[in-house]
Each structure stands twice: as C-alpha cells, then as structure tokens.
Design a protein around this motif. Structure first.
Motif, PDB file in Angstrom:
ATOM      1  N   PHE A  16      28.406 -20.000  13.111  1.00  0.00           N
ATOM      2  CA  PHE A  16      27.724 -21.035  13.880  1.00  0.00           C
ATOM      3  C   PHE A  16      28.710 -22.046  14.450  1.00  0.00           C
ATOM      4  N   LEU A  86      24.228 -13.224  11.281  1.00  0.00           N
ATOM      5  CA  LEU A  86      23.673 -14.502  11.739  1.00  0.00           C
ATOM      6  C   LEU A  86      22.203 -14.356  12.110  1.00  0.00           C
ATOM      7  N   GLU A  87      21.863 -13.259  12.741  1.00  0.00           N
ATOM      8  CA  GLU A  87      20.482 -13.008  13.132  1.00  0.00           C
ATOM      9  C   GLU A  87      19.576 -12.902  11.901  1.00  0.00           C
ATOM     10  N   TYR A  89      20.126 -14.201   8.968  1.00  0.00           N
ATOM     11  CA  TYR A  89      20.052 -15.521   8.360  1.00  0.00           C
ATOM     12  C   TYR A  89      18.962 -16.364   9.024  1.00  0.00           C
ATOM     13  N   LEU A  90      18.945 -16.382  10.357  1.00  0.00           N
ATOM     14  CA  LEU A  90      17.929 -17.140  11.081  1.00  0.00           C
ATOM     15  C   LEU A  90      16.541 -16.549  10.910  1.00  0.00           C
ATOM     16  N   PHE A  93      14.364 -17.770   8.055  1.00  0.00           N
ATOM     17  CA  PHE A  93      13.645 -19.029   8.227  1.00  0.00           C
ATOM     18  C   PHE A  93      12.262 -18.796   8.819  1.00  0.00           C
ATOM     19  N   SER A  94      12.151 -17.910   9.771  1.00  0.00           N
ATOM     20  CA  SER A  94      10.846 -17.672  10.385  1.00  0.00           C
ATOM     21  C   SER A  94       9.924 -16.907   9.436  1.00  0.00           C
TER      22      SER A  94
END
Length: 107
Positions: A16, A86-87, A89-90, A93-94
């Motif tokens: 990030f 990274l994808e 990881y994000l 959250f959703s």
C-alpha cells in the motif's frame, strides 16, 4: 528471523505504501500492458533514470514488480501474485461487513 505469517503484514504495508505515489501508479499502468525496460519507462513518463530508479526500488521491495537483466538493460514486469495478496486483504473487509459494537469498557 521472521516467520512467513509475520511477513504478511509487512508485505501488505509495503504494497500500500508503494501504491501511494502517483508516479509509481503510472509505472504500474504502463507495466499492465507489457514488460518494459528502464529507458522505455523513463521516456514514457518523462522522468530521469535516477528518479525512476528510486520508485522502481520501492515497487520491487513491495513485491509489486519483477525485474530481469538482459545485457545492460533491466526489464520490469508486474508481479501479479503480490497484487492478489493485497486484493485478498481488502476483500476480507467486505466479507466482514457487519461490525459488532464495542462492549462497554468502563463497567
């Protein structure tokens, strides 16, 4: 020595951080199309090699780009597996869209 699970937060933070600069984003956009050498990246971005080298080092340390040397030229390409980290990881959250309220800490 760090364990593999201990390196994941470091890779996420480095990823990030690397994505936080407009010039580095421009580099990644160019590399989406194909592998490029440093001289082609410099020409396309209108920056000198010393400035670009700093940004490429950051992208490489974050694992977002790969490099290979051919003769005196270094060629860069995307490291798609790090983008997947990274994808994912994000995406976590959703998937956890319901966040519980904090319990009272003053009881």
């Amino acid at each position: 020595m760090q364990t593999p699970s201990a390196t994941i937060p470091h890779l996420i933070a480095a990823g990030f951080h690397a994505l936080s600069d407009p010039l580095r984003i421009s580099v990644l956009e160019l590399l989406r199309k194909r592998e490029l050498c440093v001289c082609d990246l410099c020409d396309a971005l209108g920056v000198n090699q010393s400035k670009l080298s700093f940004h490429l080092k950051t992208l490489k340390e974050a694992g977002l780009v790969n490099s290979r040397q051919e003769g005196r030229w270094i060629y860069y390409s995307l490291n798609l597996s790090q983008f997947s980290v990274l994808e994912e990881y994000l995406a976590d959250f959703s998937h956890n869209s319901v966040i519980s309220s904090a319990r009272s800490c003053c009881d």
